[in-house]
Write an enzyme that holds these catalytic residues in place. Structure first.
Site, PDB file in Angstrom:
ATOM      1  N   CYS A  30      -0.082  -1.798  14.980  1.00 19.05           N
ATOM      2  CA  CYS A  30       0.142  -2.148  13.565  1.00 19.05           C
ATOM      3  C   CYS A  30       1.515  -1.623  13.184  1.00 19.05           C
ATOM      4  O   CYS A  30       1.757  -0.413  13.255  1.00 19.05           O
ATOM      5  CB  CYS A  30      -0.918  -1.531  12.655  1.00 19.05           C
ATOM      6  SG  CYS A  30      -0.424  -1.696  10.912  1.00 19.05           S
ATOM      7  N   LYS A  41      -7.425   0.699  -4.413  1.00 13.31           N
ATOM      8  CA  LYS A  41      -6.220   1.066  -3.677  1.00 13.31           C
ATOM      9  C   LYS A  41      -5.044   0.268  -4.271  1.00 13.31           C
ATOM     10  O   LYS A  41      -5.213  -0.893  -4.606  1.00 13.31           O
ATOM     11  CB  LYS A  41      -6.424   0.674  -2.211  1.00 13.31           C
ATOM     12  CG  LYS A  41      -5.383   1.229  -1.295  1.00 13.31           C
ATOM     13  CD  LYS A  41      -5.772   0.898   0.140  1.00 13.31           C
ATOM     14  CE  LYS A  41      -4.641   0.927   1.099  1.00 13.31           C
ATOM     15  NZ  LYS A  41      -3.592   1.791   1.114  1.00 13.31           N
ATOM     16  N   CYS A  98      -5.267  -4.792  10.101  1.00 11.64           N
ATOM     17  CA  CYS A  98      -5.206  -3.389   9.655  1.00 11.64           C
ATOM     18  C   CYS A  98      -5.695  -3.295   8.209  1.00 11.64           C
ATOM     19  O   CYS A  98      -5.143  -3.962   7.330  1.00 11.64           O
ATOM     20  CB  CYS A  98      -3.772  -2.861   9.761  1.00 11.64           C
ATOM     21  SG  CYS A  98      -3.612  -1.260   8.941  1.00 11.64           S
ATOM     22  N   HIS A 134       4.145   9.035  -2.880  1.00  7.68           N
ATOM     23  CA  HIS A 134       5.156   9.970  -2.381  1.00  7.68           C
ATOM     24  C   HIS A 134       5.284  11.170  -3.313  1.00  7.68           C
ATOM     25  O   HIS A 134       5.500  12.302  -2.879  1.00  7.68           O
ATOM     26  CB  HIS A 134       6.524   9.295  -2.267  1.00  7.68           C
ATOM     27  CG  HIS A 134       6.531   8.138  -1.306  1.00  7.68           C
ATOM     28  ND1 HIS A 134       7.188   6.969  -1.555  1.00  7.68           N
ATOM     29  CD2 HIS A 134       5.930   7.972  -0.112  1.00  7.68           C
ATOM     30  CE1 HIS A 134       7.010   6.135  -0.549  1.00  7.68           C
ATOM     31  NE2 HIS A 134       6.250   6.728   0.338  1.00  7.68           N
TER      32      HIS A 134
END
Ligand code: MSP
Length: 477
Positions: A124, A293, A143, A21
């Site tokens: 999803c 990730k 997903c 963010h």
């Protein structure tokens, strides 16, 4: 002077802010500060996305009324933005009554392109997105972004006829009327557009009640993305007010995972409303942790508050804006962060400020208030502006940093302390004035990236120049 409208993606409030963010906020903030520095008028939106399934479920899990849950988290996001020294002018929550009312009006205006249909397919709730059978099969029913099995949904809901706008969107993207950055993402989007079915834009209230009610149909609430995307214009007052002073947006900042919504559904909505398309969609990459990730299950999630509390907001902004590439995925490691702090912020910048200010005081040189003001008044370098105008922020920051390093080299080469020792007063004065001017000029660029530190530097290099009592960036190793 231009009017510049800058937007950021509004995060879901189903958890604390994460490092990703911060990327949207920092990039948009840098663009905003740059535009103000070159004399433009800036409006800068931020906000929170508070409806939808996953937020509702999270509140339920915690046993907290959903309104309370989102209000608390929205505050956490606002505090986070403040801590990051983001210069947004607006903050919108999608649960604001005004926003909800305006979204309903947007729906009414889009109704010629909306029809009811039966839907059967895969969803999803992490992405809040329906996927095609093909995509579901390719991903083995799970997903890849959320490691969650797709849910089979069979329900009646409303559809938005994207097909009516596809050609127009393709044309706008190809011709750069709506510029998608970076270039390789533009190609990806054009490919996606080849196969973009109409999208489902509502959910039955039997499945989900936490959303904006569809006007005149109590059995449905709006799909969270219709509600969320609208924030970019409802915050300006649309459709109650004329928004032409700010719309179309100059730049919309989004992460790569949500570009598809901003390059398909969003332009289709705008075209349906008869509004212009945004000028640029700037898509940043992901922040990875040790090359992977970030994910809760791997346990490698980097908490932005930990990074902030280590060396403060300037070090945070410095690292994410200079060492994370503006457009591609970049890796965060604590080691790299520490090295950048000690070798660059403390050594290059902190020492430069300390050395020059100390030398000025020792040699009792006065710059004179007029000269300091004059140095401050100049324009930003052309090369820097070109990089900023092309959204190459990390490269623009490199450009500024090379100037910092150049000033350090200048000190080593001109050796002002020997000039002082040898009584070469005139030469010494010239050397010091040139260094002071250099610092004041580079600081104008730094103010765009690390405003807090730049403010301190500005205060130090105001007549009479006094070295700071504490180093700007105390070294840790
Ligand atoms: N609510 C939607 C956005 C609606 S905009 C009308 C959403 N929220 S999010 O919380 O999942 O993501 C918010 C932003 O954070 C997105 O731009 C997203 O790409 C970005 N990031 C989330 N994880 C990230 C990283 N690990 N790295 C960089 N940015 C990433 O999507």
């Amino acid at each position: 002077m231009k009017n510049v409208y800058i937007t950021t993606a509004i995060p879901y409030v189903n958890g604390a802010p994460h490092i990703g963010h911060a990327m949207d906020y920092c990039l948009a903030d840098v663009f905003a500060r740059y535009n103000k520095a070159v004399g433009n008028k800036v409006r800068f939106q931020a906000g929170t996305d508070e409806h939808g399934n996953k937020i509702f479920k999270k509140a339920e899990e915690l046993g907290v009324p959903v309104e309370e849950y989102v209000a608390e988290n929205a505050q956490v996001f606002q505090d986070f933005i403040k801590t990051l020294e983001v210069s947004n002018t607006d903050f919108i929550r999608t649960t604001d009554a005004e926003h909800e009312r305006r979204v309903q009006e947007i729906w009414r205006r889009l109704s010629p392109y909306i029809y009811k249909n039966k839907y059967e397919g895969w969803y999803c709730s992490g992405c809040e997105r329906f996927v095609t059978d093909k995509e579901c099969e390719e991903n083995g029913g799970v997903c890849p972004d959320h490691q969650k099995a797709y849910e089979k949904l069979s329900e009646e809901n409303y559809y938005f006829r994207i097909a009516d706008f596809k050609e127009r969107i393709r044309e706008a993207i190809s011709s750069n009327e709506m510029r998608i950055l970076p270039e390789f993402r533009k190609k990806e989007v054009l490919k996606l557009l080849e196969d973009s079915p109409d999208v489902s834009v509502s959910r039955p209230t039997s499945q989900l009640t936490w959303g904006v009610p569809v006007p005149d149909d109590p059995t449905q609430v709006m799909y969270v993305w219709i509600d969320a995307l609208s924030n970019y214009i409802t915050v300006l007052g649309y459709p109650d007010a004329d928004i032409s002073e700010w719309w179309p947006a100059t730049a919309q900042f989004v992460g790569k995972d949500i570009l598809r919504f901003h390059a398909m559904i969003w332009p289709a909505m705008l075209l349906g409303l008869g509004l212009a398309l945004p000028k640029t969609i700037a898509t940043h990459g992901f922040i990875l942790a040790d090359g992977q990730k970030m994910s809760k299950s791997i346990g490698n999630v980097v908490n932005p508050m930990d990074v902030l509390s280590k060396h403060g907001v300037d070090a945070f902004r410095y690292f994410f804006l200079r060492h994370m590439d503006t457009f591609s995925d970049s890796d965060f490691t604590w080691e790299k962060f520490e090295d950048a702090y000690n070798n660059e912020l403390a050594n290059d910048l902190g020492n430069l400020v300390q050395r020059v200010a100390t030398l000025v005081r020792k040699s009792m040189i006065s710059v004179g208030a007029d000269l300091a003001v004059k140095y401050r008044g100049g324009e930003l370098p052309r090369e820097f502006c070109m990089l900023m105008d092309n959204f190459e922020f990390s490269k623009a920051f490199d450009f500024a940093w090379e100037k910092v390093q150049g000033l350090n080299r200048q000190i080593d080469e001109e050796k002002p302390w020997s000039l002082a020792k040898n009584g070469e007063t005139e030469k010494l004065r010239e050397c010091m004035l040139s260094l002071i001017r250099g610092i004041i000029e580079v600081n104008k660029m730094l103010a765009i990236f690390i405003p807090g530190a730049a403010e301190k530097i500005d205060a130090i290099f105001t007549d009479p120049i006094e070295p700071p009592e504490e180093p700007l960036f105390p070294k840790t190793k």
